[in-house]
Design a protein around this motif. Sequence first.
Motif, PDB file in Angstrom:
ATOM      1  N   MET A   2      32.780  15.797 -37.000  1.00 22.05           N
ATOM      2  CA  MET A   2      31.749  15.473 -37.986  1.00 22.05           C
ATOM      3  C   MET A   2      32.217  15.657 -39.429  1.00 22.05           C
ATOM      4  SD  MET A   2      29.384  14.401 -36.078  1.00 22.05           S
ATOM      5  CE  MET A   2      28.139  14.171 -37.310  1.00 22.05           C
ATOM      6  N   TYR A   3      33.090  16.605 -39.692  1.00 24.85           N
ATOM      7  CA  TYR A   3      33.526  16.895 -41.062  1.00 24.85           C
ATOM      8  C   TYR A   3      35.044  17.021 -41.133  1.00 24.85           C
ATOM      9  CZ  TYR A   3      28.606  17.771 -41.384  1.00 24.85           C
ATOM     10  OH  TYR A   3      27.243  17.622 -41.314  1.00 24.85           O
ATOM     11  N   PRO A   4      35.752  15.894 -40.999  1.00 29.23           N
ATOM     12  CA  PRO A   4      37.216  15.977 -41.041  1.00 29.23           C
ATOM     13  C   PRO A   4      37.689  16.429 -42.420  1.00 29.23           C
ATOM     14  CG  PRO A   4      36.501  13.691 -41.180  1.00 29.23           C
ATOM     15  CD  PRO A   4      35.273  14.519 -40.919  1.00 29.23           C
ATOM     16  N   PRO A   5      38.596  17.393 -42.492  1.00 31.87           N
ATOM     17  CA  PRO A   5      39.026  17.889 -43.793  1.00 31.87           C
ATOM     18  C   PRO A   5      39.726  16.816 -44.626  1.00 31.87           C
ATOM     19  CG  PRO A   5      40.336  18.865 -42.047  1.00 31.87           C
ATOM     20  CD  PRO A   5      39.235  18.089 -41.391  1.00 31.87           C
ATOM     21  N   PHE A   6      40.549  16.007 -43.995  1.00 31.23           N
ATOM     22  CA  PHE A   6      41.165  14.876 -44.682  1.00 31.23           C
ATOM     23  C   PHE A   6      40.600  13.631 -44.033  1.00 31.23           C
ATOM     24  CE2 PHE A   6      44.007  18.396 -45.306  1.00 31.23           C
ATOM     25  CZ  PHE A   6      44.170  18.349 -46.680  1.00 31.23           C
ATOM     26  N   TYR A   7      39.724  12.956 -44.735  1.00 33.33           N
ATOM     27  CA  TYR A   7      38.907  11.923 -44.122  1.00 33.33           C
ATOM     28  C   TYR A   7      39.335  10.505 -44.448  1.00 33.33           C
ATOM     29  CZ  TYR A   7      36.727  12.070 -48.724  1.00 33.33           C
ATOM     30  OH  TYR A   7      36.518  12.046 -50.065  1.00 33.33           O
ATOM     31  N   LEU A   8      40.394  10.329 -45.233  1.00 32.05           N
ATOM     32  CA  LEU A   8      40.878   8.986 -45.545  1.00 32.05           C
ATOM     33  C   LEU A   8      42.334   8.838 -45.111  1.00 32.05           C
ATOM     34  CD1 LEU A   8      39.510   8.444 -49.160  1.00 32.05           C
ATOM     35  CD2 LEU A   8      38.591   7.532 -47.030  1.00 32.05           C
ATOM     36  N   PHE A   9      42.628   7.724 -44.462  1.00 36.95           N
ATOM     37  CA  PHE A   9      44.004   7.355 -44.150  1.00 36.95           C
ATOM     38  C   PHE A   9      44.313   6.100 -44.945  1.00 36.95           C
ATOM     39  CE2 PHE A   9      43.319   9.741 -40.195  1.00 36.95           C
ATOM     40  CZ  PHE A   9      44.478  10.496 -40.184  1.00 36.95           C
ATOM     41  N   MET A  10      45.505   6.068 -45.568  1.00 33.96           N
ATOM     42  CA  MET A  10      45.908   4.894 -46.337  1.00 33.96           C
ATOM     43  C   MET A  10      47.290   4.442 -45.890  1.00 33.96           C
ATOM     44  SD  MET A  10      44.625   5.686 -50.182  1.00 33.96           S
ATOM     45  CE  MET A  10      44.647   7.450 -50.272  1.00 33.96           C
ATOM     46  N   CYS A  11      47.478   3.143 -45.883  1.00 37.41           N
ATOM     47  CA  CYS A  11      48.805   2.597 -45.615  1.00 37.41           C
ATOM     48  C   CYS A  11      48.935   1.272 -46.351  1.00 37.41           C
ATOM     49  CB  CYS A  11      49.051   2.432 -44.120  1.00 37.41           C
ATOM     50  SG  CYS A  11      47.976   1.226 -43.332  1.00 37.41           S
ATOM     51  N   GLU A  12      50.167   0.882 -46.598  1.00 36.59           N
ATOM     52  CA  GLU A  12      50.448  -0.374 -47.292  1.00 36.59           C
ATOM     53  C   GLU A  12      51.066  -1.339 -46.297  1.00 36.59           C
ATOM     54  OE1 GLU A  12      53.722  -1.683 -50.473  1.00 36.59           O
ATOM     55  OE2 GLU A  12      52.289  -0.199 -51.230  1.00 36.59           O
ATOM     56  N   THR A  13      50.567  -2.575 -46.282  1.00 41.12           N
ATOM     57  CA  THR A  13      51.080  -3.569 -45.342  1.00 41.12           C
ATOM     58  C   THR A  13      52.483  -3.997 -45.755  1.00 41.12           C
ATOM     59  OG1 THR A  13      50.006  -5.357 -46.561  1.00 41.12           O
ATOM     60  CG2 THR A  13      48.797  -4.418 -44.728  1.00 41.12           C
ATOM     61  N   LYS A  14      53.341  -4.154 -44.775  1.00 42.12           N
ATOM     62  CA  LYS A  14      54.737  -4.532 -45.025  1.00 42.12           C
ATOM     63  C   LYS A  14      54.955  -6.040 -44.935  1.00 42.12           C
ATOM     64  CE  LYS A  14      55.888  -0.281 -45.473  1.00 42.12           C
ATOM     65  NZ  LYS A  14      55.904   0.258 -46.821  1.00 42.12           N
ATOM     66  N   GLU A  15      53.944  -6.752 -44.399  1.00 44.19           N
ATOM     67  CA  GLU A  15      54.039  -8.210 -44.285  1.00 44.19           C
ATOM     68  C   GLU A  15      52.627  -8.789 -44.222  1.00 44.19           C
ATOM     69  OE1 GLU A  15      54.640  -8.626 -39.498  1.00 44.19           O
ATOM     70  OE2 GLU A  15      56.397  -8.039 -40.678  1.00 44.19           O
ATOM     71  N   ASP A  16      52.501 -10.069 -44.441  1.00 40.93           N
ATOM     72  CA  ASP A  16      51.207 -10.723 -44.282  1.00 40.93           C
ATOM     73  C   ASP A  16      50.745 -10.576 -42.836  1.00 40.93           C
ATOM     74  OD1 ASP A  16      51.408 -11.541 -46.906  1.00 40.93           O
ATOM     75  OD2 ASP A  16      51.843 -13.630 -46.451  1.00 40.93           O
ATOM     76  N   ASP A  17      49.443 -10.430 -42.651  1.00 42.69           N
ATOM     77  CA  ASP A  17      48.919 -10.258 -41.296  1.00 42.69           C
ATOM     78  C   ASP A  17      47.471 -10.719 -41.262  1.00 42.69           C
ATOM     79  OD1 ASP A  17      48.806  -9.609 -38.626  1.00 42.69           O
ATOM     80  OD2 ASP A  17      49.229  -7.483 -38.900  1.00 42.69           O
ATOM     81  N   THR A  18      46.941 -10.843 -40.066  1.00 40.77           N
ATOM     82  CA  THR A  18      45.536 -11.168 -39.853  1.00 40.77           C
ATOM     83  C   THR A  18      44.966 -10.158 -38.881  1.00 40.77           C
ATOM     84  OG1 THR A  18      45.992 -13.529 -40.157  1.00 40.77           O
ATOM     85  CG2 THR A  18      43.914 -12.958 -39.093  1.00 40.77           C
ATOM     86  N   VAL A  19      43.833  -9.582 -39.241  1.00 41.40           N
ATOM     87  CA  VAL A  19      43.140  -8.671 -38.331  1.00 41.40           C
ATOM     88  C   VAL A  19      41.852  -9.327 -37.906  1.00 41.40           C
ATOM     89  CG1 VAL A  19      44.177  -6.564 -39.238  1.00 41.40           C
ATOM     90  CG2 VAL A  19      42.063  -7.415 -40.237  1.00 41.40           C
ATOM     91  N   CYS A  20      41.434  -9.007 -36.704  1.00 41.83           N
ATOM     92  CA  CYS A  20      40.242  -9.647 -36.155  1.00 41.83           C
ATOM     93  C   CYS A  20      39.141  -8.624 -35.943  1.00 41.83           C
ATOM     94  CB  CYS A  20      40.564 -10.325 -34.828  1.00 41.83           C
ATOM     95  SG  CYS A  20      41.811 -11.609 -34.985  1.00 41.83           S
ATOM     96  N   ALA A  21      38.019  -8.874 -36.542  1.00 44.60           N
ATOM     97  CA  ALA A  21      36.795  -8.137 -36.254  1.00 44.60           C
ATOM     98  C   ALA A  21      35.943  -9.086 -35.425  1.00 44.60           C
ATOM     99  CB  ALA A  21      36.096  -7.758 -37.547  1.00 44.60           C
ATOM    100  N   PRO A  22      34.969  -8.574 -34.678  1.00 46.20           N
ATOM    101  CA  PRO A  22      34.127  -9.469 -33.879  1.00 46.20           C
ATOM    102  C   PRO A  22      33.536 -10.603 -34.731  1.00 46.20           C
ATOM    103  CG  PRO A  22      33.655  -7.189 -33.344  1.00 46.20           C
ATOM    104  CD  PRO A  22      34.588  -7.177 -34.528  1.00 46.20           C
ATOM    105  N   GLY A  23      33.947 -11.826 -34.415  1.00 42.00           N
ATOM    106  CA  GLY A  23      33.445 -12.998 -35.125  1.00 42.00           C
ATOM    107  C   GLY A  23      33.985 -13.184 -36.527  1.00 42.00           C
ATOM    108  N   ASN A  24      35.055 -12.463 -36.873  1.00 42.75           N
ATOM    109  CA  ASN A  24      35.549 -12.526 -38.237  1.00 42.75           C
ATOM    110  C   ASN A  24      37.053 -12.256 -38.259  1.00 42.75           C
ATOM    111  OD1 ASN A  24      35.581 -12.654 -41.009  1.00 42.75           O
ATOM    112  ND2 ASN A  24      34.726 -10.627 -41.310  1.00 42.75           N
TER     113      ASN A  24
END
Length: 143
Positions: A2-24
Amino acid sequence: RMYPPFYLFMCETKEDDTVCAPGNQVKIKKGTTLVASLYETNRDEQAWGEEKTGFPAHEFHSARFDDKGAERFIPFGAGKRACTGQSLGRLEGNVMLSRLAQDFDIVPSDDKGTIELHSDLSIHPKDGTVRLKLRDKSVNTTG
């Protein structure tokens, strides 16, 4: 969860990509910084709610982890970029919290009845303090 001490993860993409969300589909360009919020992920009704676990997502129930809930619990990240110290961190956390929970309750430092949270790099009490209240040993807490 419920209360993660470090709550954000960040990364930088190394190449163009496509991610799929339901219907998007979302196209992501090389060099884009992606941010994931564990705070929000750990409250997702689809992953943590009653339909999947038998409990509301906003409530803590240890039985939630008896089945497949542990697969969705990723406080140290996941995959090849997961924290290398996660085994030690889990062990230390379990030992410390188990020991504290045996004898103490966490209570607000100002006796208002609630602990107001604040977030910047981590999630913590807004005023930076809580009190540990020694439990009454005469009360049976094991049920």
